[in-house]
Write a protein that holds these residues in place. Structure first.
Motif, mmCIF file in Angstrom:
data_model
loop_
_atom_site.group_PDB
_atom_site.id
_atom_site.type_symbol
_atom_site.label_atom_id
_atom_site.label_comp_id
_atom_site.label_asym_id
_atom_site.label_seq_id
_atom_site.Cartn_x
_atom_site.Cartn_y
_atom_site.Cartn_z
ATOM 1 N N TYR A 70 0.866 -1.181 0.000
ATOM 2 C CA TYR A 70 0.000 0.000 0.000
ATOM 3 C C TYR A 70 0.895 1.221 0.000
ATOM 4 C CZ TYR A 70 -2.988 3.754 1.649
ATOM 5 O OH TYR A 70 -3.645 4.957 1.781
ATOM 6 N N CYS A 71 0.659 2.133 -0.928
ATOM 7 C CA CYS A 71 1.388 3.401 -0.977
ATOM 8 C C CYS A 71 0.409 4.496 -0.570
ATOM 9 C CB CYS A 71 1.942 3.653 -2.375
ATOM 10 S SG CYS A 71 2.943 5.151 -2.461
ATOM 11 N N SER A 72 0.720 5.184 0.524
ATOM 12 C CA SER A 72 -0.175 6.219 1.037
ATOM 13 C C SER A 72 -0.179 7.424 0.102
ATOM 14 C CB SER A 72 0.273 6.650 2.436
ATOM 15 O OG SER A 72 1.435 7.445 2.349
ATOM 16 N N LYS A 108 -6.405 1.135 0.041
ATOM 17 C CA LYS A 108 -6.721 1.168 1.464
ATOM 18 C C LYS A 108 -8.014 0.397 1.785
ATOM 19 C CE LYS A 108 -6.349 4.128 5.390
ATOM 20 N NZ LYS A 108 -6.207 5.489 5.839
ATOM 21 N N PRO A 109 -9.075 0.533 0.981
ATOM 22 C CA PRO A 109 -10.260 -0.287 1.268
ATOM 23 C C PRO A 109 -9.966 -1.798 1.198
ATOM 24 C CG PRO A 109 -10.856 1.547 -0.155
ATOM 25 C CD PRO A 109 -9.355 1.545 -0.055
ATOM 26 N N MET A 110 -9.066 -2.205 0.329
ATOM 27 C CA MET A 110 -8.687 -3.619 0.270
ATOM 28 C C MET A 110 -7.956 -4.024 1.550
ATOM 29 S SD MET A 110 -7.404 -3.567 -3.667
ATOM 30 C CE MET A 110 -7.121 -5.278 -4.065
ATOM 31 N N LEU A 111 -7.077 -3.162 2.048
ATOM 32 C CA LEU A 111 -6.357 -3.438 3.291
ATOM 33 C C LEU A 111 -7.311 -3.552 4.469
ATOM 34 C CD1 LEU A 111 -3.102 -1.331 3.790
ATOM 35 C CD2 LEU A 111 -3.373 -3.806 3.841
ATOM 36 N N LYS A 112 -8.371 -2.771 4.417
ATOM 37 C CA LYS A 112 -9.349 -2.775 5.518
ATOM 38 C C LYS A 112 -9.995 -4.149 5.686
ATOM 39 C CE LYS A 112 -12.778 -0.065 7.777
ATOM 40 N NZ LYS A 112 -13.339 1.208 7.987
ATOM 41 N N VAL A 113 -10.066 -4.928 4.608
ATOM 42 C CA VAL A 113 -10.598 -6.294 4.693
ATOM 43 C C VAL A 113 -9.743 -7.121 5.655
ATOM 44 C CG1 VAL A 113 -10.954 -8.433 3.372
ATOM 45 C CG2 VAL A 113 -11.638 -6.231 2.394
ATOM 46 N N TYR A 114 -8.436 -6.908 5.637
ATOM 47 C CA TYR A 114 -7.518 -7.655 6.491
ATOM 48 C C TYR A 114 -7.365 -7.046 7.879
ATOM 49 C CZ TYR A 114 -5.967 -9.971 2.221
ATOM 50 O OH TYR A 114 -5.928 -10.694 1.061
ATOM 51 N N GLY A 116 -9.369 -4.355 9.274
ATOM 52 C CA GLY A 116 -10.531 -3.741 9.905
ATOM 53 C C GLY A 116 -10.277 -2.291 10.256
ATOM 54 N N GLY A 117 -10.846 -1.852 11.358
ATOM 55 C CA GLY A 117 -10.745 -0.467 11.789
ATOM 56 C C GLY A 117 -9.339 -0.036 12.182
ATOM 57 N N SER A 118 -8.429 -1.006 12.403
ATOM 58 C CA SER A 118 -7.075 -0.641 12.805
ATOM 59 C C SER A 118 -6.225 -0.162 11.632
ATOM 60 C CB SER A 118 -6.380 -1.814 13.505
ATOM 61 O OG SER A 118 -6.257 -2.905 12.635
ATOM 62 N N VAL A 119 -6.739 -0.254 10.413
ATOM 63 C CA VAL A 119 -5.955 0.177 9.251
ATOM 64 C C VAL A 119 -5.516 1.631 9.378
ATOM 65 C CG1 VAL A 119 -7.898 0.837 7.756
ATOM 66 C CG2 VAL A 119 -5.779 0.087 6.732
ATOM 67 N N ASP A 120 -6.403 2.503 9.870
ATOM 68 C CA ASP A 120 -6.060 3.923 10.000
ATOM 69 C C ASP A 120 -4.894 4.140 10.966
ATOM 70 O OD1 ASP A 120 -8.091 4.672 8.224
ATOM 71 O OD2 ASP A 120 -9.563 4.732 9.839
ATOM 72 N N ALA A 121 -4.904 3.444 12.077
ATOM 73 C CA ALA A 121 -3.832 3.594 13.055
ATOM 74 C C ALA A 121 -2.506 3.072 12.502
ATOM 75 C CB ALA A 121 -4.186 2.855 14.347
ATOM 76 N N ILE A 122 -2.553 2.023 11.723
ATOM 77 C CA ILE A 122 -1.321 1.423 11.203
ATOM 78 C C ILE A 122 -0.696 2.285 10.109
ATOM 79 C CG2 ILE A 122 -0.373 -0.558 9.945
ATOM 80 C CD1 ILE A 122 -2.425 -2.291 11.524
ATOM 81 N N VAL A 123 -1.517 2.793 9.193
ATOM 82 C CA VAL A 123 -0.962 3.602 8.092
ATOM 83 C C VAL A 123 -1.012 5.100 8.384
ATOM 84 C CG1 VAL A 123 -1.396 1.820 6.367
ATOM 85 C CG2 VAL A 123 -3.068 3.627 6.697
ATOM 86 N N GLU A 125 -3.499 7.438 8.758
ATOM 87 C CA GLU A 125 -4.376 8.373 8.052
ATOM 88 C C GLU A 125 -5.814 7.884 8.132
ATOM 89 O OE1 GLU A 125 -3.871 6.823 3.545
ATOM 90 O OE2 GLU A 125 -2.120 7.769 4.425
ATOM 91 N N GLU A 126 -6.733 8.783 7.901
ATOM 92 C CA GLU A 126 -8.147 8.421 7.898
ATOM 93 C C GLU A 126 -8.498 7.753 6.580
ATOM 94 O OE1 GLU A 126 -10.375 8.679 10.414
ATOM 95 O OE2 GLU A 126 -8.644 9.279 11.586
ATOM 96 N N LEU A 127 -9.405 6.788 6.629
ATOM 97 C CA LEU A 127 -9.838 6.116 5.403
ATOM 98 C C LEU A 127 -10.633 7.059 4.541
ATOM 99 C CD1 LEU A 127 -10.007 3.467 3.806
ATOM 100 C CD2 LEU A 127 -12.087 2.950 5.058
ATOM 101 N N ALA A 128 -10.171 7.263 3.353
ATOM 102 C CA ALA A 128 -10.877 8.108 2.377
ATOM 103 C C ALA A 128 -11.311 7.211 1.224
ATOM 104 C CB ALA A 128 -9.935 9.198 1.868
ATOM 105 N N GLU A 129 -12.352 7.622 0.565
ATOM 106 C CA GLU A 129 -12.816 6.866 -0.594
ATOM 107 C C GLU A 129 -11.752 6.928 -1.671
ATOM 108 O OE1 GLU A 129 -15.539 4.938 -0.846
ATOM 109 O OE2 GLU A 129 -15.819 5.404 1.278
ATOM 110 N N GLU A 130 -11.408 5.772 -2.222
ATOM 111 C CA GLU A 130 -10.432 5.735 -3.319
ATOM 112 C C GLU A 130 -11.106 5.240 -4.561
ATOM 113 O OE1 GLU A 130 -6.760 3.792 -2.399
ATOM 114 O OE2 GLU A 130 -6.711 4.641 -0.430
#
Length: 130
Positions: A70-72, A108-114, A116-123, A125-130
């Motif tokens: 994932y590239c932010s 990022k939405p694909m990462l969220k499958v793995y 969940g809600g912790s994706v934002d804390a790990i990367v 940033e807030e989840l934005a629509e891509e």
């Protein structure tokens, strides 16, 4: 070596630094299997062949690990390994710094499958629509 999962079989193998791989899910490990892989990495004949046995064993080499990339939006790269735990532990134990990987780009939405809600804390940033 062909290797990789069904999803990554057609992707070219590359080497990534072990230190760059994030492993957010704690593994459950079989240390006998890891020791066998360490022996393989050191070009030694393994004392133990796990079941099911790998298709082929190439001395000094393990099959590639599937990695999600994932590239932010800020340009920071994140490499996630959700599988390959025994191989990654073997690389670490053998003190091999480069890991054979098959890298799949994800959103990022694909990462969220793995993650969940912790994706934002790990990367970071807030989840934005891509």
């Amino acid at each position: 070596m062909l290797g990789g999962s069904l999803q990554s079989r057609a992707i070219e193998q590359q080497t990534l630094p072990l230190s760059s791989l994030l492993r957010p899910i704690p593994p459950v490990l079989d240390h006998k299997k890891i020791d066998s892989m360490v022996q393989t990495l050191k070009n030694e004949t393994p004392d133990f062949i796990p079941t099911p046995a790998p298709e082929s064993i190439t001395p000094g080499e393990l099959p590639p690990v599937d990695v999600l990339h994932y590239c932010s939006p800020a340009g920071k790269d994140f490499y996630f390994a959700f599988g390959g735990c025994h191989r990654l532990q073997a690389y670490e134990k053998a003190q091999v710094k480069g890991v054979n990987c098959k890298v799949l780009k994800v959103t990022k939405p694909m990462l969220k499958v793995y993650l969940g809600g912790s994706v934002d804390a790990i990367v970071g940033e807030e989840l934005a629509e891509e």
